[in-house]
Design a protein around this motif. Sequence first.
Motif, PDB file in Angstrom:
ATOM      1  N   ALA A  57      10.610   5.323  34.255  1.00 20.95           N
ATOM      2  CA  ALA A  57      11.740   4.696  33.707  1.00 20.95           C
ATOM      3  C   ALA A  57      12.530   5.916  33.082  1.00 20.95           C
ATOM      4  O   ALA A  57      13.686   6.109  33.055  1.00 20.95           O
ATOM      5  CB  ALA A  57      11.674   3.471  33.290  1.00 20.95           C
ATOM      6  N   ASP A  93      18.359  -0.295  27.338  1.00 22.61           N
ATOM      7  CA  ASP A  93      18.057  -1.076  28.609  1.00 22.61           C
ATOM      8  C   ASP A  93      18.191  -2.622  28.215  1.00 22.61           C
ATOM      9  O   ASP A  93      18.724  -3.628  28.962  1.00 22.61           O
ATOM     10  CB  ASP A  93      16.708  -0.642  29.087  1.00 22.61           C
ATOM     11  CG  ASP A  93      16.887   0.538  30.065  1.00 22.61           C
ATOM     12  OD1 ASP A  93      18.002   1.046  30.185  1.00 22.61           O
ATOM     13  OD2 ASP A  93      15.842   0.987  30.677  1.00 22.61           O
ATOM     14  N   SER A 148       9.218  -1.852  33.008  1.00 20.95           N
ATOM     15  CA  SER A 148      10.569  -1.483  33.372  1.00 20.95           C
ATOM     16  C   SER A 148      11.388  -2.436  33.402  1.00 20.95           C
ATOM     17  O   SER A 148      11.227  -3.185  34.338  1.00 20.95           O
ATOM     18  CB  SER A 148      10.431  -0.484  34.545  1.00 20.95           C
ATOM     19  OG  SER A 148      11.911  -0.378  35.144  1.00 20.95           O
ATOM     20  N   ASP A 207      16.125   8.304  33.787  1.00 16.54           N
ATOM     21  CA  ASP A 207      17.201   7.473  33.119  1.00 16.54           C
ATOM     22  C   ASP A 207      18.379   8.496  33.147  1.00 16.54           C
ATOM     23  O   ASP A 207      19.398   8.031  33.406  1.00 16.54           O
ATOM     24  CB  ASP A 207      16.614   7.272  31.607  1.00 16.54           C
ATOM     25  CG  ASP A 207      17.984   6.532  30.596  1.00 16.54           C
ATOM     26  OD1 ASP A 207      18.353   5.577  31.243  1.00 16.54           O
ATOM     27  OD2 ASP A 207      18.379   7.282  30.179  1.00 16.54           O
ATOM     28  N   GLU A 255       6.673   2.827  33.086  1.00 16.44           N
ATOM     29  CA  GLU A 255       7.564   3.280  31.980  1.00 16.44           C
ATOM     30  C   GLU A 255       7.995   4.702  31.826  1.00 16.44           C
ATOM     31  O   GLU A 255       9.155   5.110  31.526  1.00 16.44           O
ATOM     32  CB  GLU A 255       6.931   2.896  30.675  1.00 16.44           C
ATOM     33  CG  GLU A 255       7.675   3.039  29.342  1.00 16.44           C
ATOM     34  CD  GLU A 255       7.357   2.922  28.064  1.00 16.44           C
ATOM     35  OE1 GLU A 255       7.203   1.629  27.500  1.00 16.44           O
ATOM     36  OE2 GLU A 255       6.344   3.347  27.237  1.00 16.44           O
TER      37      GLU A 255
END
Length: 369
Positions: free
Chosen positions: A19, A336, A76, A23, A16
């Motif tokens: 991610a 997401d 993710s 981003d 996470e």
Amino acid sequence: MSFPFEALAACRAELEAEASANDAQAVFPTHGLMRLRALGVFSAALPLAFGGCWPDAAPEAATGLLRLLRLVGQGSLALGRVVEGHVNALRLVSRYGSPAQCAAIAADVREGALLGVWVTDGAHPLQLEQTAQGLILRGQKAFASGAGHVTRALVTARTQAGTTVMLLVAVGQDCVIHPSIGGLSGMRGAGTGQCDFAGLSVAPDSLIGQAGDYLRQPEFSAGAWRTIAVALGGIERLTTVLREQLAARGRAQAPAQQARIGRALIAAQTALDWTRRAALVATVQDRYEAGDITATVNLARIAVERAGLEVIELLQRGLGLSAFIKTNVAERLTRDLATYLRQPAPDEALCEAAAWFTHRDLPPTEAFP
């Protein structure tokens, strides 16, 4: 061989964090990919005879792969999309490929190959041509997840006879990769790009199965259960974020917020129940009619989509403007998940499933452990 689920769960926060860090610039999660490879994620779904973790077409295969995809999705969704595409390719080769092709791809995966399924055509649809020099691919694939990182892609191509075939091709220097299609608000780390095959020569043994196999039912629709398993992980993670952030702000005891938490938990459990049903029916196919498999998975798709959209709304209402601040992990997670949930033809899937089950009951799964 057994799969180390506890180790995969332990690296969720690591996945996470990467991610979130990646981003803004839409950077592919290469570190997370290496972590998953080291844990055996990419070889787990191989047939048992080739070193996979679960017996083929058995309930254990459904529940094991469901657990794996959920956990990756919790960490993710972008990596979950890449893993799901890899597993999808393995499944198609296993189902339609020759024994020699299955053995070869298993060996490649054990050596670190990353597979993908690229079926959406670009501006110039992919064509397979028979020339004096052999088989040649010309054209493009768009919305190719993992572009630039996938080493072998299962693609669909149109033949000169007008049929559609599957090929497993090496993605190397002879392919022109455009690593990002640009403009996506969510799933920016999935490496979604375009591949131009630019006259790539392919060997005859690259062909997988027979013409028309890719769209053959029930496999064509049944594979969607793996997509919703990843989405389930995202829904569960977003539900946890809602609970944690409300508690941290001292707002979890407010009746309106408790109601939101309760509804989010119901939605997440509903998504889990439908995903588990779809996984079992799609995996243990010899117990069910093809129409039951397709329609069950289609209903599960819609149930998980609705659960995800509800949890997104509950989180945004519960956290207010803080859910839209880019430094809050909730902001990226909602983007997401909303993007990931945009699977093709939801209205058609719902109507076809409803028509199938209008005069028959849902297939039972209670006999499974």
